[in-house]
Design a protein around this motif. Structure first.
Motif, short mmCIF file in Angstrom:
data_model
loop_
_atom_site.label_atom_id
_atom_site.label_comp_id
_atom_site.label_asym_id
_atom_site.label_seq_id
_atom_site.Cartn_x
_atom_site.Cartn_y
_atom_site.Cartn_z
N GLU A 25 36.14 49.63 51.70
CA GLU A 25 36.93 48.40 51.72
C GLU A 25 36.84 47.36 50.42
OE1 GLU A 25 37.67 46.29 55.39
OE2 GLU A 25 35.93 47.61 56.21
N GLU A 73 35.27 40.84 50.74
CA GLU A 73 35.45 41.71 52.11
C GLU A 73 34.18 41.65 53.05
OE1 GLU A 73 38.14 43.21 53.50
OE2 GLU A 73 39.27 43.82 51.75
N THR A 153 40.58 50.16 56.38
CA THR A 153 40.76 51.18 55.56
C THR A 153 40.51 52.56 56.29
OG1 THR A 153 39.63 50.06 53.86
CG2 THR A 153 40.19 52.31 53.31
N ASN A 285 46.39 42.76 58.07
CA ASN A 285 45.54 42.56 57.39
C ASN A 285 45.81 41.32 56.02
OD1 ASN A 285 43.61 42.63 55.02
ND2 ASN A 285 43.77 44.89 54.84
#
Length: 335
Positions: A25, A73, A153, A285
């Protein structure tokens, strides 16, 4: 106006010994450079900061910015995407994208689905498996779909994620529990078309950017937009612009989810149809990938006539709406 750029660079984590999947990610150098160039073109002075840990050190040493473009992230824990926003809230520095509550909520897919369900929006029935003992209490009809509750992902998603009976489900849950050290989300399998919807803006100003259908080719891992399929999308996945009533239904559901959860500035909502062709919410997301070449949101934007620079401009414009008005300072935001 000075902008801090906060991100997790994948190469740094790989050099530290983390695996390709663990870091899936995180961002490549080309993403950070594209953002730097894009923000500079909008009239900002850009300072690369780095990860949430780097941000904490910079703040402690007195560095400040007018606002922060945050795409960090994180790597550990269900609150990892909330770390940078929480730090910035503590120092009262405005930033792009959603606040800590929304970031943590959306990462935990089961909690997110509970809120979406409470909003009266359609999402498939589900259960959370924290250990194999929970399988005895499962009341879902088969087939079902299993995946880690707090990954992105496509991590942990494969052809084995679709389980046709209790034995298959027990096997995939054992594997996922051991491998990811987190609960497994088990939900009713949706056999229909899969869409991802780009959304930009906040609250009533939020709007869909377009709808993209994800179609697996013959050589793809079957049944799911899996980790393997995402990693090899150029050879096994077709991304198609979606129009018509089914796309409109997906876009409206995505917008209702985005507004209902309180997501901000820009991101993606994943929608899949059930056996009757009805749109169902899968996941959202709020910190979508922004690699200009390989991330789903920029790809979706391109096929709908929205350039990468236009996407950045819309995200930043939405974030700037939260800045306190200062009559002595002109917001740069050039064309």
């Amino acid at each position: 106006m000075k902008v801090g750029l906060v991100y997790d660079l994948r190469s740094e984590y790989l050099a530290a010994g983390f695996s390709e999947e663990q870091t899936a990610e995180l961002d490549h150098e080309e993403t950070i450079e594209a953002l730097r160039l894009g923000l500079t073109a909008l009239g900002f002075e850009v300072e690369a900061v780095g990860s949430a840990r780097a941000l904490a050190g910079a703040l402690a040493h007195g560095r400040r910015w007018d606002f922060v473009f945050n795409i960090a992230e994180g790597l550990f824990g269900s609150g990892r995407e909330a770390l940078a926003p929480a730090l910035l809230d503590a120092w009262r520095i405005p930033y792009t994208f959603s606040d800590p509550l929304v970031m943590a909520l959306c990462l935990d897919k089961a909690m997110c689905k509970r809120v979406v369900r409470d909003l009266g929006l359609p999402t498939p029935d589900f259960a959370l498996v924290r250990s194999e003992k929970d399988l005895a209490e499962l009341r879902l009809g088969y087939p079902v779909f299993a995946k880690p509750v707090a990954e992105g992902t496509g991590k942990g998603v494969s052809a084995a994620s679709r389980a046709g009976d209790r034995k298959e489900l027990a096997a995939v849950c054992r594997t996922l529990l051991k491998r990811f050290h987190q609960p497994v989300l088990v939900e009713a399998y949706l056999p229909g078309r899969e869409f991802t919807v780009g959304v930009v803006g906040t609250g009533e100003l939020a709007r869909p950017l377009g709808v993209m259908e994800v179609v697996l080719r013959g050589g793809a891992e079957p049944g799911a937009y899996s980790y393997s399929n995402k990693a090899n999308f150029e050879s096994v996945v077709d991304y198609l612009p979606a129009v018509g009533p089914e796309a409109e239904e997906a876009a409206q559901l995505a917008l209702d989810v985005w507004r209902g959860l309180g997501c901000r500035d820009g991101g993606r909502v994943d929608i899949r149809q059930d056996g009757q062709g009805r749109a169902q919410f899968m996941e959202v997301n709020p910190l979508a990938g922004l690699n200009p070449n390989i991330s789903d949101l920029p790809i979706l934007c391109r096929m709908n006539g929205v350039s990468y620079q236009d996407l950045l401009r819309m995200i930043v414009q939405s974030a700037l709406e939260r800045l306190p008005l200062d009559p002595d300072r002109e917001r740069p935001l050039r064309g």
